[in-house]
Each structure stands twice: as structure tokens, then as C-alpha cells.
Scaffold this motif. Structure first.
Motif, PDB file in Angstrom:
ATOM      1  N   ILE A 142       0.840  -1.198   0.000  1.00  0.00           N
ATOM      2  CA  ILE A 142       0.000   0.000   0.000  1.00  0.00           C
ATOM      3  C   ILE A 142       0.878   1.252   0.000  1.00  0.00           C
ATOM      4  O   ILE A 142       0.614   2.209  -0.738  1.00  0.00           O
ATOM      5  CB  ILE A 142      -0.968  -0.020   1.198  1.00  0.00           C
ATOM      6  CG1 ILE A 142      -2.005  -1.119   0.973  1.00  0.00           C
ATOM      7  CG2 ILE A 142      -1.639   1.336   1.384  1.00  0.00           C
ATOM      8  CD1 ILE A 142      -2.860  -1.433   2.177  1.00  0.00           C
ATOM      9  N   ASN A 143       1.926   1.244   0.791  1.00  0.00           N
ATOM     10  CA  ASN A 143       2.845   2.376   0.831  1.00  0.00           C
ATOM     11  C   ASN A 143       3.479   2.607  -0.544  1.00  0.00           C
ATOM     12  O   ASN A 143       3.567   3.741  -1.013  1.00  0.00           O
ATOM     13  CB  ASN A 143       3.919   2.140   1.890  1.00  0.00           C
ATOM     14  CG  ASN A 143       4.716   3.381   2.155  1.00  0.00           C
ATOM     15  OD1 ASN A 143       4.196   4.354   2.679  1.00  0.00           O
ATOM     16  ND2 ASN A 143       5.983   3.358   1.770  1.00  0.00           N
ATOM     17  N   ASP A 144       3.899   1.534  -1.195  1.00  0.00           N
ATOM     18  CA  ASP A 144       4.476   1.654  -2.537  1.00  0.00           C
ATOM     19  C   ASP A 144       3.469   2.250  -3.510  1.00  0.00           C
ATOM     20  O   ASP A 144       3.823   3.049  -4.385  1.00  0.00           O
ATOM     21  CB  ASP A 144       4.941   0.289  -3.053  1.00  0.00           C
ATOM     22  CG  ASP A 144       6.134  -0.259  -2.307  1.00  0.00           C
ATOM     23  OD1 ASP A 144       6.803   0.513  -1.573  1.00  0.00           O
ATOM     24  OD2 ASP A 144       6.401  -1.472  -2.432  1.00  0.00           O
ATOM     25  N   ASN A 145       2.202   1.872  -3.367  1.00  0.00           N
ATOM     26  CA  ASN A 145       1.165   2.407  -4.250  1.00  0.00           C
ATOM     27  C   ASN A 145       0.852   3.868  -3.946  1.00  0.00           C
ATOM     28  O   ASN A 145       0.524   4.628  -4.853  1.00  0.00           O
ATOM     29  CB  ASN A 145      -0.092   1.546  -4.192  1.00  0.00           C
ATOM     30  CG  ASN A 145       0.092   0.251  -4.944  1.00  0.00           C
ATOM     31  OD1 ASN A 145       0.749   0.217  -5.973  1.00  0.00           O
ATOM     32  ND2 ASN A 145      -0.475  -0.821  -4.440  1.00  0.00           N
ATOM     33  N   CYS A 146       0.965   4.271  -2.699  1.00  0.00           N
ATOM     34  CA  CYS A 146       0.819   5.695  -2.363  1.00  0.00           C
ATOM     35  C   CYS A 146       1.874   6.500  -3.121  1.00  0.00           C
ATOM     36  O   CYS A 146       1.565   7.505  -3.770  1.00  0.00           O
ATOM     37  CB  CYS A 146       1.003   5.932  -0.872  1.00  0.00           C
ATOM     38  SG  CYS A 146      -0.276   5.281   0.205  1.00  0.00           S
ATOM     39  N   VAL A 147       3.106   6.042  -3.017  1.00  0.00           N
ATOM     40  CA  VAL A 147       4.216   6.725  -3.676  1.00  0.00           C
ATOM     41  C   VAL A 147       4.037   6.698  -5.193  1.00  0.00           C
ATOM     42  O   VAL A 147       4.284   7.699  -5.874  1.00  0.00           O
ATOM     43  CB  VAL A 147       5.566   6.102  -3.255  1.00  0.00           C
ATOM     44  CG1 VAL A 147       6.715   6.673  -4.054  1.00  0.00           C
ATOM     45  CG2 VAL A 147       5.794   6.291  -1.758  1.00  0.00           C
ATOM     46  N   ARG A 148       3.569   5.584  -5.744  1.00  0.00           N
ATOM     47  CA  ARG A 148       3.352   5.466  -7.196  1.00  0.00           C
ATOM     48  C   ARG A 148       2.337   6.497  -7.676  1.00  0.00           C
ATOM     49  O   ARG A 148       2.566   7.185  -8.666  1.00  0.00           O
ATOM     50  CB  ARG A 148       2.872   4.048  -7.536  1.00  0.00           C
ATOM     51  CG  ARG A 148       2.564   3.817  -9.005  1.00  0.00           C
ATOM     52  CD  ARG A 148       2.079   2.390  -9.244  1.00  0.00           C
ATOM     53  NE  ARG A 148       0.916   2.039  -8.469  1.00  0.00           N
ATOM     54  CZ  ARG A 148      -0.351   2.262  -8.851  1.00  0.00           C
ATOM     55  NH1 ARG A 148      -0.602   2.857  -9.981  1.00  0.00           N
ATOM     56  NH2 ARG A 148      -1.351   1.887  -8.072  1.00  0.00           N
TER      57      ARG A 148
END
Length: 160
Positions: A112-118
Motif C-alpha cells: 500500500i505504501n508503494d502504491n501511495c508513492v506510485r
């Protein structure tokens, strides 16, 4: 007429039929991948009612669940994780053993954190992170209630 003659005289028909069946299977697979990733599909499970209600009033309500809850780094990883999480969710839904409040695993939190950044990559250059003990940023440390508020009346906060 034997099999060899049948194949020889109808090879083009068999190839065309196989092509049509292949296109149908690919289209059906694509349709099912899309349909099973929508918030409408995800919210039909009893255990996801709280998540669906809070998400419906959040600032991210126009997105589908898969935008945050599945990896988007490559297609193979996406499909494997979609299958794995789908089977886990189905297992727990059938047994009715989901906890009242669903908690994120460490892997899910990182995804989820990676997708926030994406998704918010264009604004990330303006953000200063508290990198924590592991040396990585954690968007959910401050923004955990954005997509799913703390109760069914609170769907997170508007930040933009």
C-alpha cells in the motif's frame, strides 16, 4: 476417412476455431480480472462492509480497491498476488473468521505504501519523510485513515 485426412482437409477450420476460442478465453479472463478488482465486487463480502462504507465517503472513493491493495510493479507479481489474496479472502469469508477489524500484514502495508508513492509521485519531491528504524518511508504512519476512516461515519480526511 481417417483422422489424418480429416485434419488435412479441415486444418484451416480448426485453426480458425482455435483462434476464436483463444480470443474468447483471453477476453473472458480480462473481463473477470477487471470485474474482480472493482469496489463493487470487493464490497459484497460481509467481512468487508466496514471497509466499503468508510471507503465510499473517502477522498479516494473514485479508485478501485486494487489500486492500493495489489502491486503494480509487474504483471506477473500482480496476477500472483491477486490470486493469493483472493484465495485467502475466500477462505476466511467461507469460514466467517475475519476479525471485526481487519489488520494489514507487513507485506500489505509495504504494498500500500508503494502504491501511495506510485500515485502521488509528482508531489513526493515536496515531502520530507521520517524514515524510521528500517530506513524507509511509511505513508500510513500519518495517513492511515485516508481511505478507510476509523468508523463507518468517518471516511478519512480531505487533504487536497
Amino acid at each position: 476417412m481417417n483422422i489424418k485426412e480429416l485434419l488435412k482437409s479441415n486444418m484451416l477450420k480448426f485453426l480458425a476455431g482455435g483462434f476464436v476460442v483463444g480470443v474468447f478465453c483471453l477476453a473472458f479472463t480480462q473481463l473477470m480480472l477487471h470485474a474482480t478488482g472493482t469496489k463493487t465486487f470487493c464490497s459484497v463480502c460481509h467481512s468487508m462492509q466496514h471497509e466499503a462504507e468508510t471507503f465510499a465517503v473517502s477522498s479516494h472513493r473514485e479508485l478501485d480497491c486494487i489500486e492500493c491493495h495489489l502491486p503494480h510493479d509487474n504483471t506477473a507479481h500482480y496476477l500472483i498476488e491477486k490470486g493469493r489474496t483472493g484465495m485467502v479472502d475466500m477462505y476466511h469469508e467461507l469460514l466467517r473468521d475475519y476479525p471485526a477489524r481487519i489488520k494489514l500484514t507487513a507485506d500489505s502495508r509495504q504494498m500500500i505504501n508503494d502504491n501511495c508513492v506510485r500515485c502521488h509521485n509528482s508531489t513526493m519531491s515536496y515531502v520530507t519523510f521520517d524514515e524510521g528504524k528500517q530506513g524507509n518511508s511509511d505513508c500510513l504512519k500519518c495517513h492511515s485513515r485516508i481511505a478507510h476512516g476509523s468508523n463507518h461515519l468517518e471516511g478519512g480526511i480531505e487533504i487536497e
